[in-house]
Design an enzyme around this catalytic site. Structure first.
Site, short mmCIF file in Angstrom:
data_model
loop_
_atom_site.label_atom_id
_atom_site.label_comp_id
_atom_site.label_asym_id
_atom_site.label_seq_id
_atom_site.Cartn_x
_atom_site.Cartn_y
_atom_site.Cartn_z
N ARG A 1 -23.20 -2.44 -3.44
CA ARG A 1 -24.60 -2.36 -3.77
C ARG A 1 -24.65 -1.70 -4.57
O ARG A 1 -25.37 -1.09 -5.88
CB ARG A 1 -25.57 -2.73 -2.56
CG ARG A 1 -25.77 -4.45 -2.14
CD ARG A 1 -27.03 -3.95 -1.46
NE ARG A 1 -27.44 -5.30 -0.64
CZ ARG A 1 -27.81 -5.90 -1.59
NH1 ARG A 1 -28.87 -6.11 -2.97
NH2 ARG A 1 -28.18 -7.15 -1.34
N LYS B 1 0.93 -0.88 0.01
CA LYS B 1 -0.03 -0.38 -0.20
C LYS B 1 0.62 1.37 -0.35
O LYS B 1 1.72 1.30 0.82
CB LYS B 1 -0.93 0.01 0.84
CG LYS B 1 -1.79 -0.92 1.48
CD LYS B 1 -3.27 -0.46 2.67
CE LYS B 1 -3.51 -1.52 3.04
NZ LYS B 1 -4.28 -2.19 2.11
#
Lengths: 194, 295
Positions: free
Chosen positions: B168, B84
């Site tokens: 979603r 990262k």
């Protein structure tokens, strides 16, 4: 023609799409039961060989696969990680998986992702084909009964031994479908001479 | 203007993400953990000094890991190694490229280095994955050169609600974009603040132009299968594994859950007797929302 594609991990959807574009009936193999039905050919896709090898063992699929490939002569195509799964030997530590073709392969032979590359090279019986290598293995050694079908920089990157076809590169990641057609030809010939 | 070589490299980087599909990418802090992850079936490992749960607990500024620690992990395993960098910290990215990392995660888990600009990822040969919590963020990161996307979720919590919300949101926005008329796409691109060409690709293909993983708060095999059934193409598991009672066992179970995400019988079998899951924190109990970083 029904061709199974091992769908435990990796780029299996790309193979399925390629097969369907060639009017072959492709289906996913995720469990041992999926290996029992009628199957004219099998593809082991790219991905991580350590992941697929472990899942094959854990899901109790290794021996059944070996039986269908070696004993039954099921035509099989292994690309990248799929080639590692099919090899009889792997350079360095770590055991082989299915041992279906008499080659020794070296994992990550071209180095890490910065060593990944795209090229074009002649493939025996096909002509020049585009080749995408992603953290790819190469064939370190091959037994005399193995036919080398392609080389890049002198290293064998595609080979065949009877019903087993392997490539270091990913024919499923290009729009060129000739390697898949070559594999389907192997299946057709096998079906004519049972 | 992108050169031919840069375009080809981007394609190779998208291709590597394709090979990770159906896999689990695990956070590891030591070569020994990396080997446990590889043996358990990880498709890649994320090398970082402190896993998100510890970063959250410790507070303070969180930065790129020590290159020597990352090298130790690169030598320990054959699978791809990711690491990262802070959002906008292009020099940390240059350093990771110099040690030939396989994938850089420009991550909201670390303290952001820039509150406006993300890294211009198109300048790098090494691939980038970025977090996103909706379609707009995902397409902006892709425009900047990301070749893989993951949901942000809420890292280090063991609470999957945010990852579910983000995935979603992305899939429902994708469905909406698919249903638009051609001439409505221009306005939608303006609304979402994304390049028209990328939005058009989503409209035509019904998916992001790159591989999309779930991340942030996945702690159990059921969580992993939930994300897969919701449309993720693979899963990152951070604190969930090495903060649990039996990391090797839990790691193996999550790998199997991602492969068999649609098979409740197998999921029941592998969910049994895993030892203690990470304790976790509910999203309402946390002070710092990492998902709000980098939009």
């Amino acid at each position: 023609m029904r061709i199974g594609v091992l769908a435990l991990q990796g780029g299996f959807i790309e193979h399925i799409q390629m097969l369907r574009s060639l009017q072959a009936d492709a289906f996913e193999i995720r469990r041992k039961e999926d290996l029992e039905g009628a199957m004219d050919g099998l593809i082991l896709p790219g991905g991580e060989s350590t992941v697929m090898g472990k899942l094959l063992a854990d899901l109790g699929m290794t021996e059944r696969l070996q039986g269908r490939i070696a004993g039954g002569g099921l035509p099989v195509l292994g690309t990248c990680a799929g080639m590692i799964l099919l090899a009889r030997e792997i350079t360095g530590p770590g055991a082989a998986y299915l041992g279906a073709i008499s080659i020794e392969v070296r994992r990550n032979a071209y180095g890490r992702q910065l060593g990944s590359f795209h090229t074009e090279a002649p493939f025996k019986g096909i002509g020049p084909v585009p080749m995408t290598f992603i953290r790819a293995p190469w064939i370190e050694r091959a037994a005399p009964e193995v036919e080398i079908l392609a080389r890049v920089d002198g290293r064998p990157v595609a080979a065949r031994q009877e019903n087993a076809l392997v490539t270091s590169f990913h024919p499923e990641l290009t729009t060129d479908n000739r390697v898949h057609r070559f594999f389907i030809d192997i299946i057709c010939r096998k079906r004519k001479t049972p | 203007m992108q050169t031919e070589a840069a375009k080809q490299q981007y394609e190779l980087n998208r291709n590597l993400a394709q090979m990770l599909k159906g896999g689990v990418i695990m956070d590891v802090s030591t070569p020994q953990q990396a080997r446990i992850a590889e043996e358990a079936g990880a498709a890649a490992v994320m090398a970082l000094e402190r896993i998100p749960a510890d970063i959250r607990a410790a507070g303070g500024v969180s930065r790129m890991s020590d290159p020597q620690m990352i090298r130790g992990i690169q030598e320990a395993v054959s699978i791809p190694v990711m690491a990262k960098v802070r959002i906008g910290h292009f020099v940390e990215a240059q350093i990771l490229e110099a040690i030939e990392i396989d994938y850089i995660d420009e991550s909201e888990v670390l303290s952001p280095a820039d509150d406006k600009f993300h890294i211009d990822k198109s300048l790098f040969r090494v691939p980038f994955v970025c977090g996103a919590k909706n379609l707009g963020e995902a397409l902006r990161r892709i425009a900047e050169g990301a070749s893989m996307i993951r949901t942000k979720g809420e890292p280090g919590t063991g609470d999957v609600i945010q990852a579910v919300r983000h995935l979603r949101a992305m899939t429902s926005e994708i469905r909406r974009v698919q249903s638009l008329k051609e001439d409505e796409l221009y306005y939608a691109a303006k609304e979402l603040q994304v390049p028209y060409e990328l939005l058009r690709s989503v409209h035509e293909n019904g998916r992001l132009p790159v591989v999309n993983f779930a991340a942030g708060g996945v702690a159990t095999p059921a969580d992993a299968a939930l994300m897969m059934q919701l449309g993720a193409e693979g899963v990152f598991v951070g604190s969930g594994i090495f903060k649990s009672g039996n990391p090797a066992r839990r790691a193996q179970a999550i790998v199997k859950a991602v492969t068999n995400f649609n098979n409740p019988a197998i999921l029941a079998e592998i969910s049994a007797d895993l030892g203690e899951a990470m304790v976790g924190i509910n999203e309402s109990e946390i002070q710092l929302l990492m998902a709000e970083r980098g939009i």
